[in-house]
Design a protein around this motif. Structure first.
Motif, PDB file in Angstrom:
ATOM      1  N   ARG A   2       1.158  -8.470   9.048  1.00  0.00           N
ATOM      2  CA  ARG A   2       1.312  -7.670   7.833  1.00  0.00           C
ATOM      3  C   ARG A   2       1.764  -6.264   8.210  1.00  0.00           C
ATOM      4  O   ARG A   2       1.098  -5.557   8.947  1.00  0.00           O
ATOM      5  CB  ARG A   2      -0.034  -7.613   7.127  1.00  0.00           C
ATOM      6  N   THR A   3       2.925  -5.854   7.699  1.00  0.00           N
ATOM      7  CA  THR A   3       3.480  -4.537   7.999  1.00  0.00           C
ATOM      8  C   THR A   3       3.487  -3.683   6.746  1.00  0.00           C
ATOM      9  O   THR A   3       3.935  -4.125   5.684  1.00  0.00           O
ATOM     10  CB  THR A   3       4.913  -4.652   8.552  1.00  0.00           C
ATOM     11  N   TYR A   4       2.993  -2.460   6.883  1.00  0.00           N
ATOM     12  CA  TYR A   4       2.965  -1.505   5.782  1.00  0.00           C
ATOM     13  C   TYR A   4       4.084  -0.494   5.990  1.00  0.00           C
ATOM     14  O   TYR A   4       4.106   0.214   6.994  1.00  0.00           O
ATOM     15  CB  TYR A   4       1.616  -0.787   5.727  1.00  0.00           C
ATOM     16  N   ALA A  21      -2.238   3.831   5.189  1.00  0.00           N
ATOM     17  CA  ALA A  21      -1.539   2.683   5.781  1.00  0.00           C
ATOM     18  C   ALA A  21      -1.996   2.415   7.206  1.00  0.00           C
ATOM     19  O   ALA A  21      -2.184   1.260   7.595  1.00  0.00           O
ATOM     20  CB  ALA A  21      -0.032   2.909   5.743  1.00  0.00           C
ATOM     21  N   ARG A  24      -5.521   0.958   7.085  1.00  0.00           N
ATOM     22  CA  ARG A  24      -5.453  -0.417   6.561  1.00  0.00           C
ATOM     23  C   ARG A  24      -4.906  -1.373   7.621  1.00  0.00           C
ATOM     24  O   ARG A  24      -5.434  -2.461   7.823  1.00  0.00           O
ATOM     25  CB  ARG A  24      -4.571  -0.440   5.314  1.00  0.00           C
ATOM     26  N   ALA A  25      -3.855  -0.950   8.308  1.00  0.00           N
ATOM     27  CA  ALA A  25      -3.273  -1.784   9.364  1.00  0.00           C
ATOM     28  C   ALA A  25      -4.273  -2.012  10.491  1.00  0.00           C
ATOM     29  O   ALA A  25      -4.387  -3.123  11.008  1.00  0.00           O
ATOM     30  CB  ALA A  25      -1.994  -1.134   9.897  1.00  0.00           C
ATOM     31  N   VAL A  32       2.443  -0.709  11.165  1.00  0.00           N
ATOM     32  CA  VAL A  32       2.951   0.357  10.297  1.00  0.00           C
ATOM     33  C   VAL A  32       4.409   0.599  10.643  1.00  0.00           C
ATOM     34  O   VAL A  32       4.781   0.659  11.813  1.00  0.00           O
ATOM     35  CB  VAL A  32       2.139   1.662  10.479  1.00  0.00           C
ATOM     36  N   ALA A 105       3.894  -4.527   2.191  1.00  0.00           N
ATOM     37  CA  ALA A 105       3.614  -3.569   1.124  1.00  0.00           C
ATOM     38  C   ALA A 105       4.363  -2.269   1.383  1.00  0.00           C
ATOM     39  O   ALA A 105       4.516  -1.841   2.526  1.00  0.00           O
ATOM     40  CB  ALA A 105       2.124  -3.291   1.022  1.00  0.00           C
ATOM     41  N   VAL A 107       3.992   1.570   0.848  1.00  0.00           N
ATOM     42  CA  VAL A 107       2.900   2.519   0.625  1.00  0.00           C
ATOM     43  C   VAL A 107       3.494   3.893   0.348  1.00  0.00           C
ATOM     44  O   VAL A 107       4.181   4.464   1.197  1.00  0.00           O
ATOM     45  CB  VAL A 107       1.958   2.583   1.854  1.00  0.00           C
ATOM     46  N   SER A 151      -9.563   1.872   2.429  1.00  0.00           N
ATOM     47  CA  SER A 151      -8.582   1.126   3.230  1.00  0.00           C
ATOM     48  C   SER A 151      -9.211  -0.098   3.837  1.00  0.00           C
ATOM     49  O   SER A 151      -8.607  -0.981   4.320  1.00  0.00           O
ATOM     50  CB  SER A 151      -7.987   2.012   4.309  1.00  0.00           C
TER      51      SER A 151
END
Length: 151
Positions: A2-4, A21, A24-25, A32, A105, A107, A151
């Motif tokens: 998952r990349t923000y 971000a 969260r990552a 990120v 996502a 951000v 987060s």
């Protein structure tokens, strides 16, 4: 993974979005991707002057993104992917989303007062139904403790 995708500039709200971000990552085993843009100067009839102005704008954007990457690596140990684009911010985000299918996502930081910003207005409004990923709008008024909790 998952990349923000986080868009940064020189505003406080972009710093808040970047912190969110990266936290969260780190908590989800994600990554990120930092996007900065340099505005393309108005057309100048002297090509050398225009080229110099573009180079200076790119240098400022690259310095900003490198400082942001350093903060992320220092705080969360995540080595972000970095992109600097020249031109319109909306187009730069769109282009990055099209080229990077692993982005989970977008951000964006919203200003704490007044207009939330051109990217938030565009991507959370006008263009929200056509995006390939969700948009996370992070309020610029959040402090570190709230970001850590959320987060």
């Amino acid at each position: 993974m998952r990349t923000y995708l986080v868009v940064i500039d020189e505003t406080r709200e972009s710093e808040t979005a970047l912190l969110f971000a990266s936290r969260r990552a780190a908590k989800t085993g994600g990554a990120v991707h930092i996007l900065a843009f340099a505005e393309q100067p108005e057309f100048s009839q002297w090509g050398g002057v225009q080229a110099t102005m573009e180079a200076e704008a790119r240098d400022r954007a690259e310095a900003l993104v490198m400082a942001a990457a350093g903060r992320i690596m220092g705080e969360s140990g995540i080595r972000p992917k970095i992109t600097v684009r020249l031109g319109d911010p909306v187009h730069a985000v769109r282009q990055t989303l099209e080229e990077e299918p692993d982005i989970a996502a977008l951000v964006l930081g919203a200003a704490a007062k007044g207009n939330p910003g051109i990217l938030v207005t565009h991507f959370a409004g006008t263009d929200s139904g056509t995006l390939p990923c969700p948009v996370m709008v992070i309020p610029g008024s959040l402090d570190r403790e709230a970001i850590e909790r959320l987060s």
